[in-house]
Design an enzyme around this catalytic site. Structure first.
Site, PDB file in Angstrom:
ATOM      1  N   ARG A  39       0.846  -1.191   0.000  1.00  0.00           N
ATOM      2  CA  ARG A  39       0.000   0.000   0.000  1.00  0.00           C
ATOM      3  C   ARG A  39       0.883   1.244   0.000  1.00  0.00           C
ATOM      4  NH1 ARG A  39      -4.428   0.435   4.613  1.00  0.00           N
ATOM      5  NH2 ARG A  39      -2.605   0.880   5.890  1.00  0.00           N
ATOM      6  N   SER A 108     -12.671  -4.010   0.471  1.00  0.00           N
ATOM      7  CA  SER A 108     -12.921  -3.635   1.872  1.00  0.00           C
ATOM      8  C   SER A 108     -14.417  -3.525   2.123  1.00  0.00           C
ATOM      9  CB  SER A 108     -12.261  -2.289   2.179  1.00  0.00           C
ATOM     10  OG  SER A 108     -10.870  -2.355   1.995  1.00  0.00           O
ATOM     11  N   LYS A 137      -4.913   4.392   9.468  1.00  0.00           N
ATOM     12  CA  LYS A 137      -5.799   4.787   8.377  1.00  0.00           C
ATOM     13  C   LYS A 137      -6.883   5.706   8.920  1.00  0.00           C
ATOM     14  CE  LYS A 137      -8.545   2.722   4.640  1.00  0.00           C
ATOM     15  NZ  LYS A 137      -9.047   1.466   4.054  1.00  0.00           N
TER      16      LYS A 137
END
Length: 522
Positions: A39, A108, A137
């Site tokens: 990521r 997700s 996050k």
């Protein structure tokens, strides 16, 4: 077939000072990471491509699949095993058309609607979360919480879609996550995604290895003492045999029972615990919870007096008891009285796993979200559930523990079996703290069950059904003693009943149990 067990999500911004990203990644793979998602939210395309190419080489060395977050172009360029997208990223259907056949696509999901969409889009796996709060996050959706994951997993029944839990997962809460994140149909997580626990570690190999060890421990021996089972050979006879064995064990070994309980009934609960043969310690200070969890035989958490200092102790005590595999008996007193109590109970049960939850009909209705029975303070009002047996069984399955519904008739379930008990006397309802005392009796007998199990299994895993028998035994001990106390000539009413009750608890015999127990097993 991808093994999703330990799913590493990278994040270079979390690396400790001086730690090289590629060295950290290789160490994590050596520690047991089974799949890697790269990521890079802030890197430009050239930098992302370079990092992805070098990461792919390392992952290939360990035969571990690499998944790219969001960027289909990067995934194509490095021939990644898959792509993971969020709800606001490129739709799964388009990603599928752009990628080679056989490429893994994950998405997700935070709620049922998103799970249903992932099913319709034919995703290969879903990332369910955030299960815990996380700093890696920015969250724009509510925390799912451990106890809601099962509801989402159940939607995946009948599909081939895998499920990975994500969000704030670390070694300290991994067992709770694994045990609690199971549907009522026993659909479990296929793996857990971890970020900071590994990436932010100065020793990523050891961090990953520790997580793998916890995963292996859970799969081989369970997480905490509970009695979720499919056992169907219970009979009144073998239940009473088990209860009597536990009763004798408590009197012989005098287990310590740690109780964080209602200030109104501390003395009554302590006296009942002593009368049964156990030893009470009434401690609420968070600083001593870890040490107490090592020496106690069971923990009782009763939210009757919910002050901030006690709540802090409750939170830590349950986690420490889980870590030591000690039974945790939870009494959500008056949960329906305020939103504050509901929120506190939800937080506690998301933080640690209860072995037994005990409450009256109104309390359990509030806990489960049912409107069939209402409560007034700590009391139930109305005629009760139309089908109490199904209700208590379903709550046990949902909460992954034994559930005791107290009342004129007591119902106790391990998620498969339901014991229906009809002992007791109306004077129990006329003294302060009879429900709190019931929790103390259950905790004392669960401690005895733990001693018996450890005698048979040095690893300390409770034999199947022991907590179920401990809960039945605790209720029988109290209700039969109440019947015996009510028969005494010196008992004239509630004021003289309680001392007599303590006397009868202390002299309760195996003969009393066998002759007076009114029990059915459904």
């Amino acid at each position: 077939m991808i093994d999703y067990s330990l799913y590493l999500v990278t994040g270079r911004e979390l690396l400790p000072p001086g730690q090289d990203y590629f060295d950290s990644l290789e160490q994590a793979l050596q520690g047991g990471v089974t799949v890697v998602q790269i990521r890079e939210k802030n890197a430009d395309t050239g930098e992302f491509l370079d990092i992805a190419l070098r990461s792919k080489v390392i992952c290939d060395r360990y035969n571990v699949p690499l998944i790219v977050n969001d960027r289909v172009d990067i995934a194509l360029a490095v021939q990644a095993a898959g792509v993971h997208v969020g709800q606001t990223d490129m739709p799964v259907s388009i990603v599928r058309n752009l990628l080679p056949e056989g490429t893994i696509i994950g998405v997700s999901c935070n709620n049922l609607r998103e799970i249903e969409k992932a099913i319709n889009d034919k995703a290969d796996y879903v990332g369910i979360g955030a299960i815990w709060s996380t700093t890696t996050k920015n969250l724009n959706k509510p925390i799912v919480g451990v106890r809601r994951v099962g509801e989402l997993l159940q939607k995946l029944d009948g599909t081939s879609i895998k499920a990975v839990g994500i969000g704030g997962i670390k070694s300290s809460n991994l067992l709770r996550t694994l045990h609690g994140s199971v549907s009522t149909t026993n659909r479990a997580l296929d793996g857990v995604a971890v970020v900071s626990e590994i990436v932010a570690s100065t020793r990523p190999r050891e961090a990953a290895s520790k997580l793998c060890e916890i995963l292996s421990t859970f799969r081989n021996s369970g997480s905490v003492p509970n009695a979720m089972s499919t056992r169907s050979d219970y009979s009144v006879e073998n239940v009473l045999d088990g209860v009597i064995q536990i009763m004798s064990c408590v009197r012989e070994h005098n287990p310590l029972v740690h109780q964080i309980t209602n200030n109104v009934s501390i003395a009554q609960s302590a006296n009942a615990t002593i009368a049964l043969g156990a030893s009470p310690i009434m401690a609420t200070t968070a600083q001593e919870m870890e040490e107490l969890s090592v020496i106690n035989g069971a923990l009782l958490v009763n939210i009757g007096t919910l002050v901030s200092s006690a709540y802090e102790g409750m939170t830590l005590a349950g986690s420490c008891a889980n870590a030591q595999k000690k039974p945790v008996v939870f009494d959500p007193v008056g949960i329906g009285a305020s939103q504050f109590r509901k929120s506190a109970v939800n937080s506690l049960l998301n933080t640690w796993q209860a072995s037994v939850i005990k409450g009256n009909a109104g309390e359990l209705a509030a806990l489960s979200g049912s409107n069939e029975v209402q409560s007034k303070g700590v009391d139930s009002i109305g005629s009760g559930f139309k089908d109490p047996i199904s209700f208590v069984r379903n709550v046990a399955r949902k909460e992954r523990c034994v559930v005791v519904m107290s009342g004129k008739t007591d119902y106790i379930s391990d998620g498969t079996n339901v014991a229906v008990l009809t002992n007791g006397h109306e004077l129990l309802g006329q003294i302060t703290g009879s429900g709190c005392i019931a929790g103390s009796c259950i905790a004392s007998y669960c401690a005895g069950a733990m001693i018996l199990a450890r005698g048979e299994n040095q690893e300390g895993k409770l034999a199947l059904g022991d907590v179920f028998l401990g809960a039945i035994g605790g209720i029988l001990a109290l209700t039969i003693s109440a019947e015996l106390a009510s028969l005494r000539e010196d008992v004239k009413g509630p004021g003289t009943f309680f001392p007599a009750l303590i006397d009868e608890l202390s002299t309760l015999s195996t003969r009393n149990i066998r002759e007076r127990a009114c029990i059915e097993i459904q």
